[in-house]
Design a protein around this motif. Sequence first.
Motif, PDB file in Angstrom:
ATOM      1  N   SER A 143       0.800  -1.219   0.000  1.00  0.00           N
ATOM      2  CA  SER A 143       0.000   0.000   0.000  1.00  0.00           C
ATOM      3  C   SER A 143       0.831   1.268   0.000  1.00  0.00           C
ATOM      4  N   THR A 144       2.101   1.171   0.365  1.00  0.00           N
ATOM      5  CA  THR A 144       2.934   2.369   0.326  1.00  0.00           C
ATOM      6  C   THR A 144       3.346   2.704  -1.109  1.00  0.00           C
ATOM      7  N   ASP A 145       3.126   1.768  -2.008  1.00  0.00           N
ATOM      8  CA  ASP A 145       3.404   2.000  -3.422  1.00  0.00           C
ATOM      9  C   ASP A 145       2.136   2.581  -4.050  1.00  0.00           C
ATOM     10  N   LYS A 146       2.224   3.783  -4.569  1.00  0.00           N
ATOM     11  CA  LYS A 146       1.024   4.452  -5.075  1.00  0.00           C
ATOM     12  C   LYS A 146       0.359   3.669  -6.207  1.00  0.00           C
ATOM     13  N   SER A 147       1.169   2.914  -6.938  1.00  0.00           N
ATOM     14  CA  SER A 147       0.602   2.193  -8.078  1.00  0.00           C
ATOM     15  C   SER A 147      -0.078   0.885  -7.658  1.00  0.00           C
ATOM     16  N   ALA A 148       0.004   0.547  -6.371  1.00  0.00           N
ATOM     17  CA  ALA A 148      -0.623  -0.700  -5.915  1.00  0.00           C
ATOM     18  C   ALA A 148      -2.128  -0.624  -6.131  1.00  0.00           C
ATOM     19  N   SER A 149      -2.707  -1.706  -6.578  1.00  0.00           N
ATOM     20  CA  SER A 149      -4.147  -1.695  -6.847  1.00  0.00           C
ATOM     21  C   SER A 149      -4.898  -2.320  -5.673  1.00  0.00           C
ATOM     22  N   ALA A 150      -6.198  -1.965  -5.606  1.00  0.00           N
ATOM     23  CA  ALA A 150      -7.036  -2.557  -4.552  1.00  0.00           C
ATOM     24  C   ALA A 150      -7.102  -4.067  -4.737  1.00  0.00           C
ATOM     25  N   SER A 151      -7.066  -4.508  -6.009  1.00  0.00           N
ATOM     26  CA  SER A 151      -7.214  -5.945  -6.245  1.00  0.00           C
ATOM     27  C   SER A 151      -6.009  -6.734  -5.736  1.00  0.00           C
ATOM     28  N   SER A 152      -4.831  -6.123  -5.801  1.00  0.00           N
ATOM     29  CA  SER A 152      -3.658  -6.856  -5.305  1.00  0.00           C
ATOM     30  C   SER A 152      -3.728  -6.995  -3.782  1.00  0.00           C
ATOM     31  N   THR A 153      -4.210  -5.957  -3.118  1.00  0.00           N
ATOM     32  CA  THR A 153      -4.361  -6.051  -1.662  1.00  0.00           C
ATOM     33  C   THR A 153      -5.491  -7.017  -1.321  1.00  0.00           C
ATOM     34  N   ARG A 154      -6.554  -6.969  -2.121  1.00  0.00           N
ATOM     35  CA  ARG A 154      -7.685  -7.869  -1.880  1.00  0.00           C
ATOM     36  C   ARG A 154      -7.232  -9.329  -1.991  1.00  0.00           C
ATOM     37  N   ALA A 155      -6.366  -9.592  -2.976  1.00  0.00           N
ATOM     38  CA  ALA A 155      -5.886 -10.963  -3.184  1.00  0.00           C
ATOM     39  C   ALA A 155      -5.131 -11.471  -1.961  1.00  0.00           C
ATOM     40  N   ILE A 156      -4.365 -10.571  -1.331  1.00  0.00           N
ATOM     41  CA  ILE A 156      -3.612 -10.962  -0.123  1.00  0.00           C
ATOM     42  C   ILE A 156      -4.587 -11.407   0.970  1.00  0.00           C
ATOM     43  N   PHE A 157      -5.655 -10.640   1.147  1.00  0.00           N
ATOM     44  CA  PHE A 157      -6.592 -10.974   2.221  1.00  0.00           C
ATOM     45  C   PHE A 157      -7.539 -12.119   1.843  1.00  0.00           C
ATOM     46  N   ASN A 158      -7.815 -12.264   0.557  1.00  0.00           N
ATOM     47  CA  ASN A 158      -8.626 -13.408   0.142  1.00  0.00           C
ATOM     48  C   ASN A 158      -7.908 -14.717   0.463  1.00  0.00           C
ATOM     49  N   GLU A 159      -6.614 -14.692   0.232  1.00  0.00           N
ATOM     50  CA  GLU A 159      -5.809 -15.883   0.523  1.00  0.00           C
ATOM     51  C   GLU A 159      -5.874 -16.203   2.025  1.00  0.00           C
ATOM     52  N   LEU A 160      -5.889 -15.143   2.809  1.00  0.00           N
ATOM     53  CA  LEU A 160      -5.930 -15.307   4.256  1.00  0.00           C
ATOM     54  C   LEU A 160      -7.272 -15.878   4.740  1.00  0.00           C
ATOM     55  N   ASP A 161      -8.322 -15.654   3.971  1.00  0.00           N
ATOM     56  CA  ASP A 161      -9.643 -16.147   4.373  1.00  0.00           C
ATOM     57  C   ASP A 161      -9.654 -17.663   4.542  1.00  0.00           C
ATOM     58  N   ARG A 162      -8.884 -18.360   3.712  1.00  0.00           N
ATOM     59  CA  ARG A 162      -8.832 -19.822   3.834  1.00  0.00           C
ATOM     60  C   ARG A 162      -8.191 -20.218   5.167  1.00  0.00           C
ATOM     61  N   GLU A 163      -7.170 -19.458   5.552  1.00  0.00           N
ATOM     62  CA  GLU A 163      -6.525 -19.723   6.845  1.00  0.00           C
ATOM     63  C   GLU A 163      -7.508 -19.455   7.990  1.00  0.00           C
ATOM     64  N   ARG A 164      -8.293 -18.407   7.813  1.00  0.00           N
ATOM     65  CA  ARG A 164      -9.261 -18.059   8.853  1.00  0.00           C
ATOM     66  C   ARG A 164     -10.315 -19.162   8.988  1.00  0.00           C
ATOM     67  N   ASP A 165     -10.758 -19.699   7.859  1.00  0.00           N
ATOM     68  CA  ASP A 165     -11.733 -20.796   7.903  1.00  0.00           C
ATOM     69  C   ASP A 165     -11.160 -21.988   8.676  1.00  0.00           C
ATOM     70  N   ARG A 166      -9.874 -22.264   8.429  1.00  0.00           N
ATOM     71  CA  ARG A 166      -9.235 -23.382   9.137  1.00  0.00           C
ATOM     72  C   ARG A 166      -9.151 -23.098  10.639  1.00  0.00           C
ATOM     73  N   ALA A 167      -8.866 -21.837  10.981  1.00  0.00           N
ATOM     74  CA  ALA A 167      -8.762 -21.481  12.408  1.00  0.00           C
ATOM     75  C   ALA A 167     -10.126 -21.615  13.091  1.00  0.00           C
ATOM     76  N   ILE A 168     -11.168 -21.171  12.413  1.00  0.00           N
ATOM     77  CA  ILE A 168     -12.520 -21.302  12.990  1.00  0.00           C
ATOM     78  C   ILE A 168     -12.868 -22.784  13.179  1.00  0.00           C
ATOM     79  N   SER A 169     -12.502 -23.610  12.199  1.00  0.00           N
ATOM     80  CA  SER A 169     -12.762 -25.050  12.325  1.00  0.00           C
ATOM     81  C   SER A 169     -12.028 -25.624  13.534  1.00  0.00           C
ATOM     82  N   ALA A 170     -10.793 -25.168  13.733  1.00  0.00           N
ATOM     83  CA  ALA A 170     -10.019 -25.650  14.885  1.00  0.00           C
ATOM     84  C   ALA A 170     -10.696 -25.234  16.192  1.00  0.00           C
ATOM     85  N   VAL A 171     -11.218 -24.026  16.215  1.00  0.00           N
ATOM     86  CA  VAL A 171     -11.927 -23.542  17.409  1.00  0.00           C
ATOM     87  C   VAL A 171     -13.149 -24.424  17.677  1.00  0.00           C
TER      88      VAL A 171
END
Lengths: 155, 128
Positions: B78-106
Motif C-alpha cells: 500500500s505504500t506504493d502508489k501504483s498498488a491496486s485494490a485488487s492486489s491487496t484484496r488478493a492478499i486478504f482473500n488468501e488469508l480467508d482460507r486460513e481463517r476458515d481453518r482457524a474457525i474449524s479448529a476452534v
Amino acid sequence: MAVTCNASLSRRDFINLAAAACLCCISSCAPFDRSSAISDINSELAAALERIPSDDGSDLVQIAREIEANSTQMIQAHAAFIEEFNRLSANRSVSRAELIAVSDRYDTERRSQRDNLLVLQGQLQAAIPEEYWPEVAEILYEKADIVASGTSLEL
Amino acid sequence: MPVIATITAVTFLLDGSSDLTPSFLEPNTLRTDLDKAISPADSDVRTAALKIVSDLEVAVDRFRAAVEGAADKAILGSTDKSASASSTRAIFNELDRERDRAISAVLDSRDQLVSLLDQETWSRVFDG
C-alpha cells in the motif's frame, strides 16, 4: 517508500499494536489505549488532504471520511461478532451448526466491508497526485508506526 | 482511516479487550479456568482438557502469524502508489482460507471439550 519500524519494535509487534490500536479506537479498551493518537493521525491526514489537489476531481476529504466511517462500521461489526460468538460458544447446549451459521453470516459481511474499504483506499491512492503521495503515505504508515510503538504521539 | 490496520484488526480472532472471560477465541483464557474447575482427582480429564487447549493455542497462533504476514505484505504494497485494490484484496482473500481453518479448529476444540466435560464442570469454567 519503505515502511520503517522503531528499532525496539518488531514488525510483528507493530502490526499487532496497530490492529489493537485500531480496535481500541472504537472500544476504548484499556490495555492499548491509543485512540487519541489514532484520532491525531486522522486529523493530520484530513488537514493534509484539504490542501492537496486531487488528480481526477475527486473530493479527497470526502473519500477519507467515507473510509473512516466504513472502518468504524467494520470494527463495530467485528466487536458484535466476537461478543455473540463468545456468548454462544460458552453455552454448552448451543450446537456447532449454530456457531457456524453465526460465523458464516459475519464472514460474508466482513468480506463485503473489506472490499468496500479497499476500493475506497484505491480511490484515494488514484486521486492523490504522485508528488503528494509520499507525504500521505508517511502519515498513513510511518505515523501509525509511532502510534504502535507508543512513543512521541502517546498522550 | 488506517485501512490495513482496520482489516487486520477484524481478521484476527481476538477482541483487543482486557476481559479475561474464558473464550475459545483466546485459548489462554481457558487454561486457568479449566485448571480451577476440574478436580485434581480427575487428572485424566484435566490432562485431556489442557491438551485440547494447547492444540487450539497452536492453531490460533499459526493463524495469527498468517494474519501478521498478510498485513505485512499489504502494508508494504500500500505504500506504493501504483498498488491496486485488487492486489491487496488478493492478499486478504488468501488469508480467508486460513481463517476458515482457524474457525474449524476452534469449533473442533469446543466439540472435544463438550464431550469431555460434564455440565457441572462446564458451568464452573464458563459461568464462574
